[in-house]
Design a protein around this motif. Sequence first.
Motif, short mmCIF file in Angstrom:
data_model
loop_
_atom_site.label_atom_id
_atom_site.label_comp_id
_atom_site.label_asym_id
_atom_site.label_seq_id
_atom_site.Cartn_x
_atom_site.Cartn_y
_atom_site.Cartn_z
N LEU A 173 0.93 -1.34 -0.12
CA LEU A 173 -0.02 0.08 0.16
C LEU A 173 0.93 1.44 0.13
O LEU A 173 1.61 1.46 0.90
CB LEU A 173 -0.82 0.04 1.10
N LYS A 174 0.78 1.97 -1.01
CA LYS A 174 1.69 3.31 -1.06
C LYS A 174 0.96 4.51 -1.30
O LYS A 174 -0.01 4.41 -2.27
CB LYS A 174 2.92 2.93 -1.97
N GLY A 175 1.24 5.47 -0.70
CA GLY A 175 0.60 6.78 -0.88
C GLY A 175 1.22 7.76 -1.07
O GLY A 175 2.52 7.88 -0.55
N LEU A 176 0.97 8.70 -2.14
CA LEU A 176 1.77 10.00 -2.63
C LEU A 176 0.81 11.07 -2.23
O LEU A 176 -0.14 11.18 -2.81
CB LEU A 176 1.93 9.71 -3.86
N LEU A 177 1.39 11.93 -1.34
CA LEU A 177 0.92 13.37 -0.93
C LEU A 177 1.37 14.26 -1.92
O LEU A 177 2.62 14.66 -2.23
CB LEU A 177 1.06 13.63 0.31
N ALA A 178 0.58 14.77 -2.95
CA ALA A 178 0.75 15.76 -3.84
C ALA A 178 0.67 17.13 -3.36
O ALA A 178 1.34 18.29 -3.95
CB ALA A 178 -0.19 15.67 -5.21
N ALA A 179 0.00 17.20 -1.99
CA ALA A 179 0.18 18.64 -1.53
C ALA A 179 0.15 18.15 0.21
O ALA A 179 -0.54 17.14 0.32
CB ALA A 179 -1.23 19.33 -1.66
N ARG A 180 0.50 19.07 0.68
CA ARG A 180 0.68 18.82 2.09
C ARG A 180 -0.73 18.90 2.91
O ARG A 180 -0.90 18.71 4.09
CB ARG A 180 1.85 19.66 2.90
N THR A 181 -1.74 19.58 2.27
CA THR A 181 -3.06 19.61 2.72
C THR A 181 -4.06 18.40 2.52
O THR A 181 -5.01 18.08 2.92
CB THR A 181 -3.74 20.88 2.00
N ALA A 182 -3.32 17.01 1.83
CA ALA A 182 -4.20 16.12 1.57
C ALA A 182 -3.63 15.20 2.49
O ALA A 182 -2.91 15.40 3.29
CB ALA A 182 -3.56 15.66 -0.07
N THR A 183 -4.52 14.11 2.43
CA THR A 183 -4.54 13.05 3.40
C THR A 183 -4.63 11.71 2.73
O THR A 183 -5.25 11.44 1.91
CB THR A 183 -5.88 13.15 4.38
#
Lengths: 360, 247
Positions: free
Chosen positions: A270-280
Amino acid sequence: MSVLALPSTREEAWRWSNLSALPELADRRPTGRVPAVLPWIDCAGPRLLFVDGRPADGTDSGPIEITTLDISAGDHALARLAGRTGWRLRLGCDHAAAGLVQIVHVSTGGPDHLAGEISLDADAQASIVETFIGDGWTNRFTAVALNKGARLMLNRRLLRGSGFASLADRAVLGEGASLAMTTLAAGNGDSRLDGRIQLAGAAAFAEAGGALLARDTQNHDANLIIDHRGLGTTSRQLWRSVADDQAVCSVAARVEVARGAQKSDAEQSLKGLLAARTATINAKPELEIFADDVKCAHGATVGELDRNALFYLRSRGIAPAEAKALLTRAFVADAIDRIGEEAVRDAFRADAERWLGGVS
Amino acid sequence: MLNIENLHATVDGKAILNGLTLDVGAGEIHAIMGPNGAGKSTLAYVLGGRPGYDVTEGRVLFDGKDLLAMAADERAAAGLFLGFQYPVEIPGVSNLQFLRTALNAQRRVRGEAEVSAGDFLRMAREQAEGLDMSMDMLKRPVNVGFSGGEKKRNEMVQMGIIDPRFAVLDETDSGLDIDALRVVGEGINRIMRRSDKAVLLITHYQRLLDIVAPDHVHVLAEGRIVRSGGPELAHALEREGYGAIAA
């Protein structure tokens, strides 16, 4: 106002879902307007179009029938609303469906419930692509039964304009059966995905996962349980999430290994990429193992794009937006490249590409 | 071609470059040598435009234009190439895809036509052959699983395809065995030794300079150039060490 009993986020299995739009969507009236161009993949095979959950005239549905189904969604809060009427693909021993089966679900703004059943007899094979477009609330429950040695490729695209899509699946795999599922969320609107795949027969194999792409205030929530019951069963779960702006992507992926399900082999990534620091991004890998001779690997990461890689690309003349898109594309590719059929893979890649074109 | 005047730069608030002045003309190869911590890599990164390397004083002109006012990708499009000491691995992006994207991005900025897939493959094959790299390696993800030497050769393949006018090569010789050093050195000569191009070659050792003969050699210590000379200066450094020469 209809009465809609929805689970609350206080329930563990629903803690990351945002169902708050559903009561209002449940009361909306559909417009019935179908887009002139539909997202068919250029491939031979049966095509079936549902508009607001009803089959549209004039499509070649091949071996698929519309009927009352003998399935049960159990007590799942959304799946049970899908009802018992829907589409059914049943293939007998050694049968392969003629080409790629494509189902396009158009929702035109109202609530739209439909069930489906896929039942493959021994050694039968089918490949299905379901594409979801439009607005409103689309709610689906699909029951899958794969007999000994049957193979099913079930790939889904959420390319919706707005609203909410809830897709629930329950699959039971017999001895040596194989199921490969990839879901791509690359549109607008929110989603809730539920899957329970039971590897009942010995040496059954399931590969399930996908890519969740979200921006603005979108919320995608995937919940997948793979239940190893037979001897020597194998599962692979691979999810890639990208969240931009204030969006939320959540993946809860569980592996259950029953007592006696020795030689089970399970992997989760499971990998997640935050394209903005306001995202979750929420990632919840879970293993529940009641056998002692098993191999279970899990990994979960959440992070931003690698700054060193970004600078490397920029030092070669690639502008920031293009550099970010290139790295994000590579991140998402892991999930999409698993699709075996080239035409399907290319179509899913192109959809992801369109979404990535807008990464700021 | 490149004029560095009184350059001061900090990294994490710490002063690394302290008044560096250097002029590199077209057709020239300048070697910068110096002990660890002298600021060699900082100079390379400042010229390349890496975020986090802050210029506090001085200026850098590239063809008379303010280099420091340009973003990293704009510097590349203007003709500057930075050869990395530690080339970055990028899983999921093939070398060919990366290079074609880079080349065409630069060409678009310069108002030139994009290179077709066929022409690009021909260029890539030619450059790879010149550096003993196989096309199979170029189809693999950028630098992933490459040895140190392969990464450096890959930097030179990139330089050959991008065909810059000015190259800043940061310890391109580190991690290379004798044979690879020759291949890389000859690559630098083939790609960059032209009357309209120039190179700033950052190195610790004489051995690369035996292949890529510099026109000028500078010793960098404590963030400024303390000595300049011809190729003989590199030999003197090799014999006597930085301590004696830079003092």
